[in-house]
Design an enzyme around this catalytic site. Structure first.
Site, short mmCIF file in Angstrom:
data_model
loop_
_atom_site.label_atom_id
_atom_site.label_comp_id
_atom_site.label_asym_id
_atom_site.label_seq_id
_atom_site.Cartn_x
_atom_site.Cartn_y
_atom_site.Cartn_z
N ARG A 130 11.36 36.78 -12.22
CA ARG A 130 10.63 35.51 -12.33
C ARG A 130 9.15 35.80 -12.46
O ARG A 130 8.57 36.52 -11.66
CB ARG A 130 10.91 34.63 -11.10
N HIS A 168 18.09 33.36 1.64
CA HIS A 168 17.84 34.60 0.89
C HIS A 168 17.26 35.63 1.86
O HIS A 168 17.96 36.50 2.35
CB HIS A 168 16.92 34.31 -0.29
N ASP A 178 25.19 28.61 -10.20
CA ASP A 178 24.00 28.86 -9.39
C ASP A 178 23.89 27.81 -8.30
O ASP A 178 24.49 26.73 -8.41
CB ASP A 178 22.74 28.86 -10.26
N GLN A 214 10.41 28.94 0.14
CA GLN A 214 9.15 29.59 0.55
C GLN A 214 9.42 30.23 1.91
O GLN A 214 9.05 29.72 2.96
CB GLN A 214 8.02 28.56 0.61
N LYS A 239 17.47 38.97 -12.66
CA LYS A 239 16.43 38.03 -13.10
C LYS A 239 15.07 38.52 -12.65
O LYS A 239 14.92 39.01 -11.53
CB LYS A 239 16.72 36.66 -12.49
N ASP A 249 0.82 -1.22 0.00
CA ASP A 249 0.00 0.00 0.00
C ASP A 249 0.85 1.27 0.00
O ASP A 249 0.33 2.38 0.09
CB ASP A 249 -0.95 0.01 1.21
N ASP A 264 21.52 35.62 -11.22
CA ASP A 264 20.61 36.57 -10.53
C ASP A 264 21.30 37.13 -9.29
O ASP A 264 22.36 36.65 -8.89
CB ASP A 264 19.27 35.90 -10.19
C1 R5P Z 1 16.63 30.93 -6.85
O1 R5P Z 1 16.59 32.09 -6.82
C2 R5P Z 1 17.83 30.09 -7.04
O2 R5P Z 1 19.01 30.75 -6.73
C3 R5P Z 1 17.90 29.52 -8.45
O3 R5P Z 1 18.24 30.52 -9.36
C4 R5P Z 1 16.57 28.94 -8.82
O4 R5P Z 1 16.12 28.05 -7.84
C5 R5P Z 1 16.67 28.23 -10.14
O5 R5P Z 1 15.41 27.74 -10.46
P1 R5P Z 1 15.04 27.29 -11.92
O6 R5P Z 1 16.06 26.28 -12.35
O7 R5P Z 1 13.68 26.70 -11.78
O8 R5P Z 1 15.04 28.51 -12.78
#
Ligand code: R5P
Length: 310
Positions: free
Chosen positions: A199, A135, A224, A101, A197, A42, A174
């Site tokens: 988003r 962050h 990154d 988050q 950047k 399950d 970014d």
């Molecule tokens: C967020 O600001 C992180 O530093 C990365 O730039 C981010 O998580 C990258 O996410 P994705 O690959 O979905 O663009």
């Protein structure tokens, strides 16, 4: 004869983390343990310890790249280790999930980083991770109530770049990536620049790149902390192509590579490499030695790790 702290350390991987756990145990000369795990028909998890953990400092190795499926077995294992009288129960999670988050962006949203931190803090005595996505939080101690060590991967990234890329230009896609590229730039002596950047959604980002023509002749290296949908790096690579610069080498700490992210990025990059914080075909840089150095250092200082880079 008194038993040295390091001799009482037991490294136990959760499923999928065996390679890094073995590298850590080998490099640190620690005992490597194992769990027997399976799913009942399950879908519930079965967990059995194959080692005696009594009086050991138990370090579970479990990246949390897919936390929703991996977390419950991890908590079961931690709880059982405590019941079997482990001296301490610790989590080494090279990728710490649920850090992004970190505020309520829209009314009604759950701040999952808070809840996740509370759950982890209630099950483990300490936490060790690599480059968590700090962050809006400045330190893990803002949300974690257990000692939390935050190791930087910059030294191993800088070493890999210096060894493998002639005349690199480090590029952070970014503003948040400045903390990583600047450190790597300092360690490797390579110049760096940071892009901007915007988003618009999970898979929709826009990268703003100034004129990079002064860097013609250098190899662009996109750095990154996370590649999730991969769109951040893909959009940055597209901008480089628009400026007639060579295809970039993409270096990522946590290669989550959701859906077809890796294929998309590989198609536009000269090479994509990642650390073994998240097991993936692109792994080329190991964090095992970094972790062992920290474990040995914390054992020397009474085995009670404190937050670093806070
Ligand atoms: C967020 O600001 C992180 O530093 C990365 O730039 C981010 O998580 C990258 O996410 P994705 O690959 O979905 O663009």
């Amino acid at each position: 004869m008194a038993i040295h702290h390091a001799q009482k350390r037991l490294i136990i991987p959760l499923p999928g983390n065996e390679e890094l756990a073995t590298a850590i145990a080998t490099a640190g000369n620690y005992r490597l343990g194992a769990l027997e795990t399976r799913k009942f028909p399950d879908g519930e998890s079965y967990i059995r310890f194959l080692d005696d953990v009594e009086d050991y400092d138990v370090d579970f190795i479990c990246t949390l790249a897919h936390p929703d499926g991996n977390f419950l077995p991890l908590i079961f294992a931690a709880d059982a280790a405590r019941e079997f009288k482990a001296r301490s129960v610790n989590l080494i999670t090279p990728y710490l999930a649920y850090m992004r988050q970190d505020k309520r962006f829209n009314p009604g949203e759950a701040i999952t980083s808070h809840t996740f931190a509370r759950l982890v803090s209630s099950s483990f005595d300490s936490l060790l991770t690599i480059d968590p996505h700090l962050h809006r939080y400045h330190a893990l101690s803002e949300i974690y109530t257990i000692p939390a060590t935050n190791l930087a991967s910059a030294p191993v990234l800088a070493a890999w770049i210096s060894k493998n890329i002639p005349a690199p230009l480090l590029i952070g896609p970014d503003e948040e990536s400045e903390q990583w590229v600047s450190q790597i730039g300092e360690l490797s002596g390579a110049p760096f620049t940071v892009l901007r950047k915007t988003r618009y959604g999970d898979r929709n980002v826009e990268i703003h790149m100034g004129d990079l023509s002064q860097w013609q002749g250098r190899t662009p290296v996109l750095v990154d902390d996370i590649a999730s949908s991969g769109r951040t790096m893909v959009e940055a690579a597209k901008q480089l192509a628009d400026q007639g610069l060579p295809k970039p080498v993409c270096v990522v700490v946590h290669g989550l590579f959701a859906e077809d992210a890796y294929e998309r990025l590989s198609a536009i990059a000269a090479k994509v490499v990642s650390t073994d914080c998240v097991p993936h075909i692109s792994n080329a840089i190991s964090v095992a030695e970094l972790i062992v150095e920290e474990l040995n250092a914390s054992a020397r200082h009474s085995g009670n790790p404190k937050e670093k880079n806070a």
